[in-house]
Design an enzyme around this catalytic site. Structure first.
Site, PDB file in Angstrom:
ATOM      1  N   SER A 292      52.200  76.221 108.748  1.00 12.54           N
ATOM      2  CA  SER A 292      51.772  75.806 107.408  1.00 12.54           C
ATOM      3  C   SER A 292      50.439  76.494 107.129  1.00 12.54           C
ATOM      4  O   SER A 292      49.387  76.030 107.574  1.00 12.54           O
ATOM      5  CB  SER A 292      51.616  74.281 107.321  1.00 12.54           C
ATOM      6  OG  SER A 292      51.282  73.902 106.002  1.00 12.54           O
TER       7      SER A 292
ATOM      8  N   ASP B 157      58.811  56.587 114.529  1.00 12.78           N
ATOM      9  CA  ASP B 157      57.665  57.475 114.643  1.00 12.78           C
ATOM     10  C   ASP B 157      58.064  58.852 115.163  1.00 12.78           C
ATOM     11  O   ASP B 157      58.256  59.035 116.369  1.00 12.78           O
ATOM     12  CB  ASP B 157      56.622  56.840 115.578  1.00 12.78           C
ATOM     13  CG  ASP B 157      55.435  57.748 115.803  1.00 12.78           C
ATOM     14  OD1 ASP B 157      54.722  57.559 116.814  1.00 12.78           O
ATOM     15  OD2 ASP B 157      55.217  58.650 114.977  1.00 12.78           O
TER      16      ASP B 157
HETATM   17  C1  LIG Z   1      49.180  49.447 114.618  1.00  9.76           C
HETATM   18  C2  LIG Z   1      49.697  50.870 114.731  1.00  9.76           C
HETATM   19  C3  LIG Z   1      48.877  51.894 115.187  1.00  9.76           C
HETATM   20  C4  LIG Z   1      49.364  53.189 115.271  1.00  9.76           C
HETATM   21  C5  LIG Z   1      50.657  53.462 114.892  1.00  9.76           C
HETATM   22  C6  LIG Z   1      51.180  54.824 114.935  1.00  9.76           C
HETATM   23  N1  LIG Z   1      52.481  55.071 114.990  1.00  9.76           N
HETATM   24  O1  LIG Z   1      52.641  56.388 114.981  1.00  9.76           O
HETATM   25  C7  LIG Z   1      51.426  56.926 114.857  1.00  9.76           C
HETATM   26  C8  LIG Z   1      51.276  58.380 114.656  1.00  9.76           C
HETATM   27  C9  LIG Z   1      50.038  58.966 115.237  1.00  9.76           C
HETATM   28  C10 LIG Z   1      50.454  59.590 116.505  1.00  9.76           C
HETATM   29  O2  LIG Z   1      49.905  58.842 117.526  1.00  9.76           O
HETATM   30  C11 LIG Z   1      51.951  59.527 116.581  1.00  9.76           C
HETATM   31  N2  LIG Z   1      52.405  59.067 115.264  1.00  9.76           N
HETATM   32  N3  LIG Z   1      50.477  55.983 114.855  1.00  9.76           N
HETATM   33  C12 LIG Z   1      51.479  52.441 114.426  1.00  9.76           C
HETATM   34  C13 LIG Z   1      50.988  51.168 114.340  1.00  9.76           C
HETATM   35  F1  LIG Z   1      51.740  50.163 113.891  1.00  9.76           F
END
Ligand SMILES: Cc1ccc(-c2noc([C@H]3C[C@@H](O)CN3)n2)cc1F
Length: 327
Positions: free
Chosen positions: A196, A32
């Site tokens: 952007s 992420d």
């Molecule tokens: C169940 C689940 C929920 C959310 C996320 C999730 N992971 O990264 C993000 C985005 C949004 C921001 O918060 C940072 N990056 N969202 C992953 C999941 F597997």
């Protein structure tokens, strides 16, 4: 040294998982670039919560060390979250290795993580200033690895319904076409944030200025969340597109031919393929489809996996820049 791992999209390209070895235990994690905590499902969680998941067992790692008194608590854009305690261990991603990496051990996870059984947690790759560990904030894997990587970079190669690659320490130019277009990143927010300010639809005339004019590169977000002006401009060119309050966004007939979207990334127009903007059917008959491009009312805009499926992205932590090229 450099490290390279294959990533795999979950069903519907909802998220992309790749293997991470922690203290000799290999688990699949959600990479992420929009957050900065590395947290895992682990043996402290109840058997109900762990059901179906892989789990890290610190007791089985000869290199695990608890960080006494350290805790974390994180919430994500969709309201999901996790919290728990913290230790350190050796982390190896495809050969790129960090010793003493903070491993955040969830003792509480929200429902959507429990049901997402293929994921053992998240590895945050945004800037360490967003890390939630207290009382002493911890560094991300990439931040810890920077000094020892051949090049201070990691790259995201995400594909529709097919394996891609996350790479640390090198840029594999066979993964994209043409030169990478580099743009400076503003790290103030802790995100990989860039300017952007314009868009065009199907090769038409570019718009002038998009309000706010900022976006982040976020591999952890499934869709592409842009300013209302971009969303309106784009779907005005799609026959039958409607704002469907019932499903919570723009839908259109699955038979629609979607134009490509050109979007400004630091002064260079990047293309998001129309095919990738047809995200998924919302009904059993496959008649009505949900758009991969949706509106956000908050700034910055969030360019998630829909953007990455058309664009190879290099994250340079040496000079805080992003390189983008079609793939
Ligand atoms: C169940 C689940 C929920 C959310 C996320 C999730 N992971 O990264 C993000 C985005 C949004 C921001 O918060 C940072 N990056 N969202 C992953 C999941 F597997």
């Amino acid at each position: 040294g450099a490290g390279s791992v294959a990533n795999t999209p979950e069903a519907g390209d909802v998220e992309y998982l790749a293997p991470v070895t922690i203290g000799g235990q290999t688990v699949n994690m959600d990479f992420d670039s929009g957050s900065s905590d590395l947290w895992v499902f682990n043996t402290q969680l109840s058997l109900n919560t762990l059901s179906g998941h892989m789990a890290y067992n610190p007791a089985q790692s000869s290199t695990f060390q608890l960080l006494p008194g350290s805790t974390f608590s994180i919430s994500y854009g969709d309201g999901s979250g996790a919290a728990g305690n913290v230790g350190t261990d050796t982390v190896n991603i495809g050969g790129a290795t960090v010793t003493g990496q903070a491993i955040e051990l969830a003792t509480d996870v929200s429902t959507s993580f429990v049901t997402d059984t293929q994921s053992t947690g998240l590895i945050g790759l945004a800037f360490s200033k967003l890390n939630t560990v207290k009382p002493v904030q911890q560094k991300t894997f990439f931040d810890n690895a920077l000094a020892t990587l051949p090049e201070p970079v990691f790259t995201a190669d995400l594909r529709h319904n097919a394996a891609g690659t996350y790479e640390f320490g090198a840029i594999d130019s066979t993964k994209f076409s043409g030169p990478l277009a580099w743009t400076p990143v503003n790290t103030t927010s802790g995100f990989w944030q860039f300017t952007s300010q314009a868009f065009a639809v199907g090769g038409g005339a570019p718009s002038t200025s998009v309000p706010g004019g900022q976006a982040i590169a976020d591999t952890g977000t499934t869709l592409m969340l842009a300013d209302q002006s971009v969303v309106d401009g784009y779907y005005s060119q799609v026959q039958g597109a409607v704002n469907n309050a019932t499903v919570g966004g723009v839908t259109f007939p699955c038979s629609a031919t979607l134009p490509d979207l050109q979007i400004d990334v630091g002064g260079t127009m990047a293309t998001v393929r129309g095919d990738d903007i047809n995200f998924a059917p919302v009904d059993q008959t496959g008649t009505t489809c949900f758009g991969g491009l949706q509106a956000t009312t908050v700034q910055p805009q969030i360019y998630g996996d829909i953007f990455f499926k058309s664009n190879f992205v290099a994250f340079n932590g040496g000079n805080n820049s992003l390189g983008v090229a079609p793939h």
